[in-house]
Write a protein that holds these residues in place. Structure first.
Motif, PDB file in Angstrom:
ATOM      1  N   GLU A  97     -53.891   9.059 -23.060  1.00  0.00           N
ATOM      2  CA  GLU A  97     -54.807   8.850 -24.179  1.00  0.00           C
ATOM      3  C   GLU A  97     -54.041   8.901 -25.501  1.00  0.00           C
ATOM      4  OE1 GLU A  97     -59.352  10.132 -24.893  1.00  0.00           O
ATOM      5  OE2 GLU A  97     -57.935  11.798 -24.861  1.00  0.00           O
ATOM      6  N   GLU A  98     -53.074   9.800 -25.602  1.00  0.00           N
ATOM      7  CA  GLU A  98     -52.262   9.904 -26.811  1.00  0.00           C
ATOM      8  C   GLU A  98     -51.414   8.655 -27.010  1.00  0.00           C
ATOM      9  OE1 GLU A  98     -51.306  12.023 -30.290  1.00  0.00           O
ATOM     10  OE2 GLU A  98     -52.859  12.354 -28.751  1.00  0.00           O
ATOM     11  N   LYS A 147     -53.635   5.930 -28.372  1.00  0.00           N
ATOM     12  CA  LYS A 147     -53.961   6.153 -29.777  1.00  0.00           C
ATOM     13  C   LYS A 147     -52.785   5.844 -30.689  1.00  0.00           C
ATOM     14  CE  LYS A 147     -57.496   9.736 -29.050  1.00  0.00           C
ATOM     15  NZ  LYS A 147     -57.825  11.177 -29.209  1.00  0.00           N
ATOM     16  N   ARG A 148     -51.585   6.142 -30.230  1.00  0.00           N
ATOM     17  CA  ARG A 148     -50.395   5.924 -31.050  1.00  0.00           C
ATOM     18  C   ARG A 148     -49.946   4.462 -31.064  1.00  0.00           C
ATOM     19  NH1 ARG A 148     -46.809  10.685 -31.797  1.00  0.00           N
ATOM     20  NH2 ARG A 148     -48.041  12.554 -31.321  1.00  0.00           N
ATOM     21  N   PRO A 172     -52.215   1.413 -30.997  1.00  0.00           N
ATOM     22  CA  PRO A 172     -53.470   0.645 -30.933  1.00  0.00           C
ATOM     23  C   PRO A 172     -53.212  -0.857 -30.849  1.00  0.00           C
ATOM     24  CG  PRO A 172     -53.064   1.442 -33.164  1.00  0.00           C
ATOM     25  CD  PRO A 172     -52.055   2.116 -32.288  1.00  0.00           C
ATOM     26  N   ARG A 181     -56.567  -0.343 -27.088  1.00  0.00           N
ATOM     27  CA  ARG A 181     -57.449   0.232 -28.107  1.00  0.00           C
ATOM     28  C   ARG A 181     -57.548  -0.726 -29.305  1.00  0.00           C
ATOM     29  NH1 ARG A 181     -58.803   5.597 -28.500  1.00  0.00           N
ATOM     30  NH2 ARG A 181     -59.588   6.356 -30.498  1.00  0.00           N
ATOM     31  N   SER A 207     -61.519   1.820 -25.270  1.00  0.00           N
ATOM     32  CA  SER A 207     -60.737   2.805 -26.022  1.00  0.00           C
ATOM     33  C   SER A 207     -59.238   2.739 -25.746  1.00  0.00           C
ATOM     34  CB  SER A 207     -61.228   4.217 -25.704  1.00  0.00           C
ATOM     35  OG  SER A 207     -60.826   4.606 -24.403  1.00  0.00           O
TER      36      SER A 207
END
Length: 362
Positions: free
Chosen positions: A217-218, A221-222, A224, A288, A313
């Protein structure tokens, strides 16, 4: 449930629309679900070649069994003559071996892309390496062998190949095959699970699931719009994973004589599982921020819900039928106190220490 015919149709569409050559890496690819994924790629892309006859599929197979790899390569080449299947031998319980294999893959893609006048990329990474274990076996690098195969070495593949994955035009896709079905937990004060009180199979397994969910997940997010990552629960699939465990011989017998035959009857067929893994490279699982682009491509089924409960996501907990699990009841609690950052930094520190030739003691 995403029906198998929908999966096959989506995979065929991927073979038609993906940039050529479609480039994949399958770690743990000489047996079990990894082998099934390699064979599914060959079957899916057969007959979907580039108009000029150039290579349209490149698959890097990583594992220890060279004889098994040669057999897989010969049979996949016969099914998909326009595909290129390459074997990289390595012990993936050691991060230095993961680094060496990744460097070899990167060099191979750099040379192949150079001949095409393109920049190198990897479109699809599938991590299947692992064994079953009831006890800790520490490697020379300071990591538990089982823990490393199930978590650290997989995330090292992601880390090392990240520049190539994020270079994929539609965003690279990553699948880690483990068990997204279980509710994740985290032993916050012992991320390496060195304390014997945290040595039980149940505690360790759920902890590794929590580590994987937080880390992927990290990464999403880092980065996108550039990478999508799936944690996949394959269900009961009849493989030979019991043969490579450190179980007592009597327990291995029980697994091989009772459980595996039962999986052939009630479980997911190996070939179907391979097709469902390939499906996770489809637009149903976008990076994402790429939801709008994915929605234009995905009609049935719709864009997947991520592990945070948000559609598209970039990080997904995927079931054996290619639907996604809803947001965990303990999702917010697991991420309290900066646990996602803590897990990310712990993992990257382990990578840095071991890359420098030191034994990781964190």
């Amino acid at each position: 449930m995403v029906k198998l015919n929908v999966v096959r149709t989506a995979n065929a569409a991927l073979a038609d629309s993906a940039p050529k050559p479609f480039t994949a890496v399958v770690s743990g690819g000489t047996a079990g679900i990894g082998e099934a994924t390699v064979r599914a790629l060959a079957a899916t892309f057969a007959g979907h070649g580039a108009p000029d006859g150039s290579d349209f599929l490149r698959v890097h197979i990583v594992g220890r069994n060279e004889a098994a790899a040669r057999k897989i390569i010969d049979e996949c080449t016969a099914v998909c003559p326009g595909g290129v299947f390459l074997f990289h031998k390595g012990d993936l319980s050691l991060l230095k071996e993961v680094d060496r294999v990744c460097a070899d893959i990167a060099q191979s893609e750099k040379e192949a892309a150079g001949k095409r006048g393109e920049e190198p990329r990897i479109d699809f990474l599938v991590c299947c390496q692992g064994v079953l274990s009831l006890s800790r076996e520490e490697t020379e690098e300071g990591l538990d062998k089982f823990y490393c195969l199930m978590y650290y070495s997989r995330m090292r593949f992601v880390d090392r190949l990240l520049p190539l994955l994020t270079a994929s035009p539609k965003g690279g896709h990553v699948v880690s095959v483990l068990n997204s079905k279980f509710e994740a937990t985290l032993v916050e004060d012992d991320l390496s699970l060195r304390d014997p009180k945290n040595g039980s199979f149940q505690i360790g397994f759920r902890h590794r699931i929590g580590m994987m969910n937080l880390f992927i997940e990290e990464i999403a997010k880092r980065n996108p719009g550039k990478i999508a990552l799936c944690h996949f629960y394959p269900g009961f699939v009849p493989t030979n994973i019991g043969d490579h465990s450190n179980f007592p011989w009597i327990l291995k017998k029980i697994v091989n004589i009772l459980l595996i035959p039962a999986f052939w009857v009630i479980g997911t067929p190996v070939e179907e599982c391979g097709q469902r893994v390939v499906f996770m490279a489809s637009p149903r699982f976008p990076a994402r921020g790429n939801t709008e682009m994915a929605t234009e491509s995905v009609k049935d089924p719709e864009v997947a819900e991520g592990m945070d409960g948000i559609v598209g996501s970039g990080a997904y907990r995927v079931r054996d039928d290619d639907e996604t699990y809803p947001k965990e009841t303990g999702y917010n609690k697991l991420r309290e106190s900066g646990n996602a950052e803590k897990v990310y930094q712990h993992t990257m520190t382990a990578f840095t220490e071991i890359e420098a030739g030191r034994v990781f003691k964190g």
